[in-house]
Enzyme design. Sequence first.
Site, PDB file in Angstrom:
ATOM      1  N   LYS A 136       8.631 -38.087  -0.584  1.00  0.00           N
ATOM      2  CA  LYS A 136       9.385 -38.973   0.282  1.00  0.00           C
ATOM      3  C   LYS A 136      10.872 -38.618   0.275  1.00  0.00           C
ATOM      4  O   LYS A 136      11.622 -38.952   1.175  1.00  0.00           O
ATOM      5  CB  LYS A 136       9.230 -40.427  -0.205  1.00  0.00           C
ATOM      6  CG  LYS A 136       7.804 -40.917  -0.220  1.00  0.00           C
ATOM      7  CD  LYS A 136       7.770 -42.321  -0.867  1.00  0.00           C
ATOM      8  CE  LYS A 136       6.351 -42.773  -1.070  1.00  0.00           C
ATOM      9  NZ  LYS A 136       6.335 -44.044  -1.861  1.00  0.00           N
ATOM     10  N   GLY A 137      11.311 -37.931  -0.800  1.00  0.00           N
ATOM     11  CA  GLY A 137      12.744 -37.796  -1.070  1.00  0.00           C
ATOM     12  C   GLY A 137      13.572 -37.113   0.006  1.00  0.00           C
ATOM     13  O   GLY A 137      14.748 -37.427   0.176  1.00  0.00           O
ATOM     14  N   LYS A 174      19.983 -28.752  -9.058  1.00  0.00           N
ATOM     15  CA  LYS A 174      20.326 -29.143 -10.437  1.00  0.00           C
ATOM     16  C   LYS A 174      19.911 -27.977 -11.335  1.00  0.00           C
ATOM     17  O   LYS A 174      18.810 -27.940 -11.872  1.00  0.00           O
ATOM     18  CB  LYS A 174      19.536 -30.413 -10.788  1.00  0.00           C
ATOM     19  CG  LYS A 174      20.229 -31.314 -11.789  1.00  0.00           C
ATOM     20  CD  LYS A 174      19.349 -32.414 -12.386  1.00  0.00           C
ATOM     21  CE  LYS A 174      18.799 -33.497 -11.545  1.00  0.00           C
ATOM     22  NZ  LYS A 174      18.076 -34.552 -12.301  1.00  0.00           N
ATOM     23  N   GLU A 223      13.780 -29.894   1.105  1.00  0.00           N
ATOM     24  CA  GLU A 223      13.502 -30.682  -0.099  1.00  0.00           C
ATOM     25  C   GLU A 223      14.765 -31.457  -0.481  1.00  0.00           C
ATOM     26  O   GLU A 223      15.883 -31.107  -0.069  1.00  0.00           O
ATOM     27  CB  GLU A 223      13.054 -29.676  -1.180  1.00  0.00           C
ATOM     28  CG  GLU A 223      12.727 -30.177  -2.546  1.00  0.00           C
ATOM     29  CD  GLU A 223      11.722 -31.295  -2.674  1.00  0.00           C
ATOM     30  OE1 GLU A 223      11.900 -32.327  -2.015  1.00  0.00           O
ATOM     31  OE2 GLU A 223      10.813 -31.168  -3.512  1.00  0.00           O
ATOM     32  N   ASP A 224      14.601 -32.512  -1.259  1.00  0.00           N
ATOM     33  CA  ASP A 224      15.770 -33.308  -1.663  1.00  0.00           C
ATOM     34  C   ASP A 224      16.534 -32.648  -2.813  1.00  0.00           C
ATOM     35  O   ASP A 224      17.756 -32.554  -2.789  1.00  0.00           O
ATOM     36  CB  ASP A 224      15.360 -34.748  -2.037  1.00  0.00           C
ATOM     37  CG  ASP A 224      14.228 -34.830  -3.057  1.00  0.00           C
ATOM     38  OD1 ASP A 224      13.716 -33.781  -3.501  1.00  0.00           O
ATOM     39  OD2 ASP A 224      13.843 -35.960  -3.410  1.00  0.00           O
ATOM     40  N   ASP A 279      15.075 -41.573  -5.275  1.00  0.00           N
ATOM     41  CA  ASP A 279      14.771 -42.898  -5.804  1.00  0.00           C
ATOM     42  C   ASP A 279      14.777 -42.947  -7.325  1.00  0.00           C
ATOM     43  O   ASP A 279      14.699 -41.927  -8.006  1.00  0.00           O
ATOM     44  CB  ASP A 279      13.361 -43.314  -5.346  1.00  0.00           C
ATOM     45  CG  ASP A 279      12.275 -42.532  -6.082  1.00  0.00           C
ATOM     46  OD1 ASP A 279      12.289 -41.287  -6.004  1.00  0.00           O
ATOM     47  OD2 ASP A 279      11.443 -43.164  -6.772  1.00  0.00           O
ATOM     48  N   PHE A 289      20.868 -38.064 -13.334  1.00  0.00           N
ATOM     49  CA  PHE A 289      19.758 -38.555 -12.519  1.00  0.00           C
ATOM     50  C   PHE A 289      20.376 -39.273 -11.329  1.00  0.00           C
ATOM     51  O   PHE A 289      21.090 -40.258 -11.487  1.00  0.00           O
ATOM     52  CB  PHE A 289      18.841 -39.484 -13.311  1.00  0.00           C
ATOM     53  CG  PHE A 289      17.610 -39.812 -12.528  1.00  0.00           C
ATOM     54  CD1 PHE A 289      16.561 -38.911 -12.476  1.00  0.00           C
ATOM     55  CD2 PHE A 289      17.527 -40.989 -11.811  1.00  0.00           C
ATOM     56  CE1 PHE A 289      15.434 -39.182 -11.704  1.00  0.00           C
ATOM     57  CE2 PHE A 289      16.406 -41.270 -11.044  1.00  0.00           C
ATOM     58  CZ  PHE A 289      15.355 -40.366 -10.998  1.00  0.00           C
ATOM     59  N   VAL A 290      20.135 -38.741 -10.141  1.00  0.00           N
ATOM     60  CA  VAL A 290      20.811 -39.260  -8.957  1.00  0.00           C
ATOM     61  C   VAL A 290      19.850 -40.061  -8.080  1.00  0.00           C
ATOM     62  O   VAL A 290      18.637 -39.828  -8.108  1.00  0.00           O
ATOM     63  CB  VAL A 290      21.469 -38.125  -8.134  1.00  0.00           C
ATOM     64  CG1 VAL A 290      22.646 -37.542  -8.876  1.00  0.00           C
ATOM     65  CG2 VAL A 290      20.461 -37.041  -7.772  1.00  0.00           C
ATOM     66  N   ASP A 326      14.950 -29.403  -9.337  1.00  0.00           N
ATOM     67  CA  ASP A 326      15.277 -29.808 -10.710  1.00  0.00           C
ATOM     68  C   ASP A 326      14.623 -28.767 -11.636  1.00  0.00           C
ATOM     69  O   ASP A 326      15.182 -27.697 -11.859  1.00  0.00           O
ATOM     70  CB  ASP A 326      14.742 -31.237 -10.889  1.00  0.00           C
ATOM     71  CG  ASP A 326      14.921 -31.805 -12.277  1.00  0.00           C
ATOM     72  OD1 ASP A 326      15.767 -31.308 -13.015  1.00  0.00           O
ATOM     73  OD2 ASP A 326      14.203 -32.767 -12.622  1.00  0.00           O
ATOM     74  N   ARG A 339      16.422 -45.528  -2.171  1.00  0.00           N
ATOM     75  CA  ARG A 339      16.345 -44.437  -1.188  1.00  0.00           C
ATOM     76  C   ARG A 339      17.239 -44.703   0.020  1.00  0.00           C
ATOM     77  O   ARG A 339      17.625 -43.789   0.737  1.00  0.00           O
ATOM     78  CB  ARG A 339      14.906 -44.270  -0.671  1.00  0.00           C
ATOM     79  CG  ARG A 339      13.912 -43.818  -1.720  1.00  0.00           C
ATOM     80  CD  ARG A 339      12.591 -43.445  -1.038  1.00  0.00           C
ATOM     81  NE  ARG A 339      11.492 -43.373  -1.972  1.00  0.00           N
ATOM     82  CZ  ARG A 339      11.179 -42.317  -2.721  1.00  0.00           C
ATOM     83  NH1 ARG A 339      11.914 -41.226  -2.639  1.00  0.00           N
ATOM     84  NH2 ARG A 339      10.155 -42.339  -3.531  1.00  0.00           N
TER      85      ARG A 339
HETATM   86  P1  IMP Z   1      11.159 -30.449  -9.822  1.00  0.00           P
HETATM   87  O1  IMP Z   1       9.719 -30.163  -9.500  1.00  0.00           O
HETATM   88  O2  IMP Z   1      11.352 -30.741 -11.284  1.00  0.00           O
HETATM   89  O3  IMP Z   1      12.109 -29.386  -9.328  1.00  0.00           O
HETATM   90  O4  IMP Z   1      11.555 -31.816  -9.180  1.00  0.00           O
HETATM   91  C1  IMP Z   1      11.540 -32.016  -7.870  1.00  0.00           C
HETATM   92  C2  IMP Z   1      11.352 -33.482  -7.532  1.00  0.00           C
HETATM   93  O5  IMP Z   1      11.683 -34.379  -8.600  1.00  0.00           O
HETATM   94  C3  IMP Z   1      12.300 -33.801  -6.433  1.00  0.00           C
HETATM   95  O6  IMP Z   1      11.697 -33.538  -5.202  1.00  0.00           O
HETATM   96  C4  IMP Z   1      12.591 -35.259  -6.646  1.00  0.00           C
HETATM   97  O7  IMP Z   1      11.647 -36.025  -5.927  1.00  0.00           O
HETATM   98  C5  IMP Z   1      12.439 -35.486  -8.130  1.00  0.00           C
HETATM   99  N1  IMP Z   1      13.768 -35.500  -8.818  1.00  0.00           N
HETATM  100  C6  IMP Z   1      14.306 -34.540  -9.593  1.00  0.00           C
HETATM  101  N2  IMP Z   1      15.530 -34.873 -10.044  1.00  0.00           N
HETATM  102  C7  IMP Z   1      15.775 -36.098  -9.516  1.00  0.00           C
HETATM  103  C8  IMP Z   1      16.908 -36.999  -9.593  1.00  0.00           C
HETATM  104  O8  IMP Z   1      17.963 -36.752 -10.224  1.00  0.00           O
HETATM  105  N3  IMP Z   1      16.774 -38.172  -8.918  1.00  0.00           N
HETATM  106  C9  IMP Z   1      15.655 -38.502  -8.211  1.00  0.00           C
HETATM  107  N4  IMP Z   1      14.597 -37.687  -8.094  1.00  0.00           N
HETATM  108  C10 IMP Z   1      14.642 -36.501  -8.743  1.00  0.00           C
HETATM  109 MG    MG Z   2      11.081 -34.625  -3.704  1.00  0.00          MG
END
Ligand code: IMP
Ligand code: MG
Length: 181
Positions: free
Chosen positions: A45-46, A134, A101-102, A162, A155-156, A105, A168
């Site tokens: 959803k992000g 990040k 993508e949002d 969210d 954590f944003v 991480d 959101r």
């Molecule tokens: P990754 O798979 O660890 O790269 O994370 C990706 C997903 O984790 C993103 O699409 C977000 O939905 C969620 N996410 C990662 N960091 C944050 C944050 O700081 N705030 C909110 N959602 C996050």
């Molecule tokens: Mg996401």
Amino acid sequence: MSNIKIADIKVLISEEELQARIKTIANELNNLYKSEEVCVICVLKGAVMFAVDLVKYLSMPLTMEFIRLSSYGSGTQSTGKVNAVDIKLPDLNGKNVLIVEDIVDTGLTAKFLLDFIGCNFHTKSTKFLSLLDKKITRKTDIKPDYYCFDIDDKFVVGYGLDYNGLFRNLRYIGYADKSLL
Ligand code: IMP
Ligand code: MG
């Protein structure tokens, strides 16, 4: 239930900064694709706010697809497992694909998605655009092709992102002190 209130959230990236940077990235993409058709894949959803604002400034013919992945249950840490809640996509063979993508991480979601598209389609091109990068928490060698803002280990929330499903709807990207999370 979240014990964070909107008043606890500090602005990290303002609405004006977000919109200005999105216009700049959109111009770069307009120059890249020229008048070639692009399939924009929004990762729900992000990325919903970002994708919707971005496409308004894109000038090439485009289609939009929405898929839903999740890697965070509740809380502020990736579970380390990507869950494809809904990943139905049309035939992307021969298409220019832009994944929106949002935040990247750990990079696990991005890696999962790039592998999925790579295994299932011979696209003309596949690019990955993330609103936020990040880098400090990365656990894969994934780098987005484009990103709007680099952030440190916070954590944003807001503008699609969210905390336990909340926040959101904020027009800015914000963060709360770690002690509240
Ligand atoms: P990754 O798979 O660890 O790269 O994370 C990706 C997903 O984790 C993103 O699409 C977000 O939905 C969620 N996410 C990662 N960091 C944050 C944050 O700081 N705030 C909110 N959602 C996050
Ligand atoms: Mg996401």
